[in-house]
Write a protein that holds these residues in place. Structure first.
Motif, PDB file in Angstrom:
ATOM      1  N   UNK A  15      79.876  31.341  -3.509  1.00  0.00           N
ATOM      2  CA  UNK A  15      81.060  31.031  -2.912  1.00  0.00           C
ATOM      3  C   UNK A  15      82.307  31.399  -3.360  1.00  0.00           C
ATOM      4  N   UNK A  16      82.566  31.194  -4.917  1.00  0.00           N
ATOM      5  CA  UNK A  16      83.413  31.374  -5.746  1.00  0.00           C
ATOM      6  C   UNK A  16      83.720  32.727  -5.836  1.00  0.00           C
ATOM      7  N   UNK A  17      82.714  33.489  -6.154  1.00  0.00           N
ATOM      8  CA  UNK A  17      82.348  35.163  -6.149  1.00  0.00           C
ATOM      9  C   UNK A  17      82.774  35.672  -4.924  1.00  0.00           C
ATOM     10  N   UNK A  18      82.458  35.100  -3.774  1.00  0.00           N
ATOM     11  CA  UNK A  18      82.692  35.754  -2.611  1.00  0.00           C
ATOM     12  C   UNK A  18      84.150  35.502  -2.158  1.00  0.00           C
ATOM     13  N   UNK A  19      84.732  34.506  -2.442  1.00  0.00           N
ATOM     14  CA  UNK A  19      86.412  34.384  -2.204  1.00  0.00           C
ATOM     15  C   UNK A  19      87.071  35.211  -3.376  1.00  0.00           C
ATOM     16  N   UNK A  20      86.575  35.527  -4.377  1.00  0.00           N
ATOM     17  CA  UNK A  20      87.239  36.465  -5.057  1.00  0.00           C
ATOM     18  C   UNK A  20      87.407  37.725  -4.804  1.00  0.00           C
ATOM     19  N   UNK A  21      86.023  38.081  -4.302  1.00  0.00           N
ATOM     20  CA  UNK A  21      85.892  39.638  -3.889  1.00  0.00           C
ATOM     21  C   UNK A  21      86.810  39.766  -2.818  1.00  0.00           C
ATOM     22  N   UNK A  22      87.218  38.921  -1.952  1.00  0.00           N
ATOM     23  CA  UNK A  22      88.049  38.945  -0.904  1.00  0.00           C
ATOM     24  C   UNK A  22      89.538  38.647  -1.151  1.00  0.00           C
TER      25      UNK A  22
END
Length: 82
Positions: A15-22
């Motif tokens: 979830x953290x990675x996904x938010x950072x990617x976006x």
């Protein structure tokens, strides 16, 4: 958030990675905080003082370059993986 206090290292979750990617700035900061001790270790240099004593310190220019590269990779390369 994935941690309970400021002094704790955030967990690197999907979830953290996904938010950072976006582009979530808080998520990017959490990832940078997760890798902070490693980045400090690889950006540490030894300096010799005029009295002959050798000290180690973090080279802030190198640290910033590593952090900027990590953010770039997160936004470009990690996006392909998610």
């Amino acid at each position: 958030m994935s941690y309970t206090g400021k002094d704790q290292t955030p967990k690197l979750t999907y979830d953290l990675i996904q938010r950072a990617v976006h582009g979530d700035e808080a998520a990017l900061e959490d990832i940078l905080r997760h890798f902070d001790s490693y980045i400090n270790a690889v950006s540490t240099i030894a300096k010799t003082l005029p009295i002959g004593e050798i000290i180690e310190e973090v080279d802030e220019d190198i640290k910033i370059q590593i952090q900027m590269h990590l953010v770039k990779i997160i936004q470009e390369k990690w996006r392909e993986l998610i």
